[in-house]
Design an enzyme around this catalytic site. Structure first.
Site, mmCIF file in Angstrom:
data_model
loop_
_atom_site.group_PDB
_atom_site.id
_atom_site.type_symbol
_atom_site.label_atom_id
_atom_site.label_comp_id
_atom_site.label_asym_id
_atom_site.label_seq_id
_atom_site.Cartn_x
_atom_site.Cartn_y
_atom_site.Cartn_z
ATOM 1 N N SER A 23 -12.845 1.494 10.202
ATOM 2 C CA SER A 23 -12.158 1.582 8.918
ATOM 3 C C SER A 23 -12.907 0.804 7.840
ATOM 4 O O SER A 23 -13.403 -0.300 8.079
ATOM 5 C CB SER A 23 -10.741 1.037 9.049
ATOM 6 O OG SER A 23 -10.099 1.091 7.797
ATOM 7 N N ASP A 33 -16.621 5.184 14.334
ATOM 8 C CA ASP A 33 -15.507 5.193 13.395
ATOM 9 C C ASP A 33 -14.979 3.774 13.227
ATOM 10 O O ASP A 33 -14.455 3.176 14.158
ATOM 11 C CB ASP A 33 -14.388 6.128 13.900
ATOM 12 C CG ASP A 33 -13.277 6.315 12.879
ATOM 13 O OD1 ASP A 33 -13.345 5.694 11.803
ATOM 14 O OD2 ASP A 33 -12.352 7.095 13.164
ATOM 15 N N GLU A 90 0.834 -1.211 0.000
ATOM 16 C CA GLU A 90 0.000 0.000 0.000
ATOM 17 C C GLU A 90 0.865 1.257 0.000
ATOM 18 O O GLU A 90 2.058 1.215 0.325
ATOM 19 C CB GLU A 90 -0.928 0.013 1.206
ATOM 20 C CG GLU A 90 -0.169 0.008 2.526
ATOM 21 C CD GLU A 90 -0.967 0.610 3.676
ATOM 22 O OE1 GLU A 90 -1.384 1.770 3.553
ATOM 23 O OE2 GLU A 90 -1.141 -0.082 4.692
ATOM 24 N N LYS A 147 -3.894 -1.941 13.770
ATOM 25 C CA LYS A 147 -3.176 -0.916 14.520
ATOM 26 C C LYS A 147 -3.639 -0.890 15.980
ATOM 27 O O LYS A 147 -4.833 -0.955 16.265
ATOM 28 C CB LYS A 147 -3.358 0.435 13.844
ATOM 29 C CG LYS A 147 -2.418 0.569 12.652
ATOM 30 C CD LYS A 147 -2.786 1.708 11.784
ATOM 31 C CE LYS A 147 -4.116 1.374 11.155
ATOM 32 N NZ LYS A 147 -4.678 2.446 10.398
ATOM 33 N N LYS A 183 -5.535 10.812 0.830
ATOM 34 C CA LYS A 183 -5.626 9.448 1.360
ATOM 35 C C LYS A 183 -6.895 8.832 0.784
ATOM 36 O O LYS A 183 -7.992 9.338 1.017
ATOM 37 C CB LYS A 183 -5.676 9.512 2.890
ATOM 38 C CG LYS A 183 -5.921 8.183 3.596
ATOM 39 C CD LYS A 183 -5.863 8.356 5.115
ATOM 40 C CE LYS A 183 -6.491 7.190 5.851
ATOM 41 N NZ LYS A 183 -6.523 7.379 7.305
HETATM 42 N N1 PSU Z 1 -0.611 0.869 8.983
HETATM 43 C C1 PSU Z 1 0.476 1.654 9.156
HETATM 44 N N2 PSU Z 1 0.413 2.927 8.716
HETATM 45 C C2 PSU Z 1 -0.699 3.406 8.055
HETATM 46 C C3 PSU Z 1 -1.833 2.563 7.844
HETATM 47 C C4 PSU Z 1 -1.723 1.308 8.338
HETATM 48 O O1 PSU Z 1 1.498 1.226 9.707
HETATM 49 O O2 PSU Z 1 -0.699 4.564 7.657
HETATM 50 C C5 PSU Z 1 -3.013 3.054 7.035
HETATM 51 C C6 PSU Z 1 -3.522 1.930 6.146
HETATM 52 O O3 PSU Z 1 -3.488 2.415 4.825
HETATM 53 C C7 PSU Z 1 -4.941 1.683 6.584
HETATM 54 C C8 PSU Z 1 -5.330 3.053 7.056
HETATM 55 O O4 PSU Z 1 -5.761 1.238 5.545
HETATM 56 O O5 PSU Z 1 -4.148 3.469 7.765
HETATM 57 C C9 PSU Z 1 -6.566 3.025 7.912
HETATM 58 O O6 PSU Z 1 -7.045 4.320 8.046
HETATM 59 P P1 PSU Z 1 -8.550 4.540 8.549
HETATM 60 O O7 PSU Z 1 -8.504 4.119 9.996
HETATM 61 O O8 PSU Z 1 -8.799 6.016 8.356
HETATM 62 O O9 PSU Z 1 -9.419 3.681 7.694
HETATM 63 MN MN MN Z 2 -12.022 6.026 9.962
#
Ligand code: PSU
Ligand code: MN
Length: 296
Positions: A142, A140, A27, A161, A88
């Site tokens: 993802s 929230d 990614e 995460k 993003k």
């Molecule tokens: N893992 C990391 N760094 C990141 C992400 C994941 O070590 O930046 C990113 C990934 O692209 C994941 C996104 O899809 O964060 C999730 O963001 P959100 O919670 O806004 O969906």
């Molecule tokens: Mn989100």
């Protein structure tokens, strides 16, 4: 329109797919929004090199000037790492970004979608998105989870995460029908930490075992869904758990006070952890990404 024109696959990736050689998707959000500059560019190159060292072809995914790309050349990778105007993009943003001719880094959801569309079977990354803490208040969650629930791809990662509500995320993955296996562990990894403390029901021990699971999934058919293979950061390279918990609590409080919401939450918290751990969170994050990238 064929997938080659809607999604531009680099020549190298295209040839590898045609020759049935292994290709690993990577990614770009982690590069553009997840890591500090200028280290992010070095990491982008390092991750591709690790995939090559394992005998596979890397395919970093991004949208450049409205063109979704699977496989970037050196100049394109540099653009992703240095162009501050990159947005993003989750998978829902892709048609909007294409029509607007804009540039953006792809999250897990957009990367998995584009990679599967191009015929790739494996995707390696650090930490998946998931259900955020305080979901009850802000809802929230993802988009990664729901996209993985309907995409046939194997995602090798270091867990979800740790800024998230990990047990709630595991529950959601179960509800959504996404398979989860620990790689050489019966504990679900904690991204910066070797273990989140949560158990996993299945353990796989080698790339061959993962391939056998993928073949079994293909043979069974049924609705498309992802397989998550969770490879922990080595214990010696994890972030000190006490430091992790303390700084994360501060970061979450600051997020609340400053009203940070939506897509900004994840980059804010990742950056906060790096800043308030003297960079130790960065090293742990990198170690957490390297493992999964090496596996396939
Ligand atoms: N893992 C990391 N760094 C990141 C992400 C994941 O070590 O930046 C990113 C990934 O692209 C994941 C996104 O899809 O964060 C999730 O963001 P959100 O919670 O806004 O969906
Ligand atoms: Mn989100």
């Amino acid at each position: 329109m064929s997938s080659r024109t809607a999604v531009v696959v680099s020549d190298e990736v295209w040839e590898a797919l045609a020759a049935r050689r292994p290709v690993v998707a990577l990614e770009s959000t982690i590069i553009a929004h997840g890591l500090p500059r200028p280290r992010n560019l070095a990491v982008a190159g390092e991750l591709e090199a690790l995939v090559r060292a394992g005998g596979a072809v890397p395919a970093t995914v991004a949208v450049l000037d409205g063109v979704p790309r699977v496989g970037l050349d050196a100049a394109q990778l540099e653009r992703v790492a240095t162009d501050r105007s990159l947005r993003k993009l989750g998978h829902r943003d892709l048609p909007l970004a294409v029509a607007a001719g804009t540039c953006g880094a792809t999250t897990v959801s957009a990367t998995a979608f584009l990679a599967a569309r191009a015929g790739l079977r494996v995707f390696a990354t650090g930490g998946l998105g998931g259900v955020h803490r305080e979901w009850v208040r802000g809802q929230d969650e993802s988009a990664d989870l729901r996209l993985l629930a309907r995409t046939r791809i194997t995602v090798v990662c270091a867990g979800v995460k740790s800024i998230l509500d990990v047990p709630a995320t595991l529950e959601r993955l179960e509800t959504l029908g996404v398979g989860v296996a620990g790689y050489g562990t019966d504990r679900f990894p904690g991204f910066y930490l070797a273990s989140s403390g949560e158990p996993v029901d299945w353990t796989v021990g080698s790339p061959e075992e993962v391939a056998a699971v993928m073949r079994a999934g293909d043979a069974l058919g049924g609705p498309d869904a992802a397989l998550v293979v969770a490879n922990p950061v080595p214990e010696g390279e994890q972030l000190d758990p006490a430091l992790h918990d303390r700084v994360l609590a501060q970061g979450l409080a600051e997020c609340r006070e400053r009203g940070i919401a939506g897509q900004a939450v994840t980059p804010f918290l990742l950056e906060y952890l790096v800043r308030h751990t003297d960079g130790a969170a960065l090293e742990a994050n990198l170690a957490a990404v390297r493992g999964p990238v090496r596996v396939p």
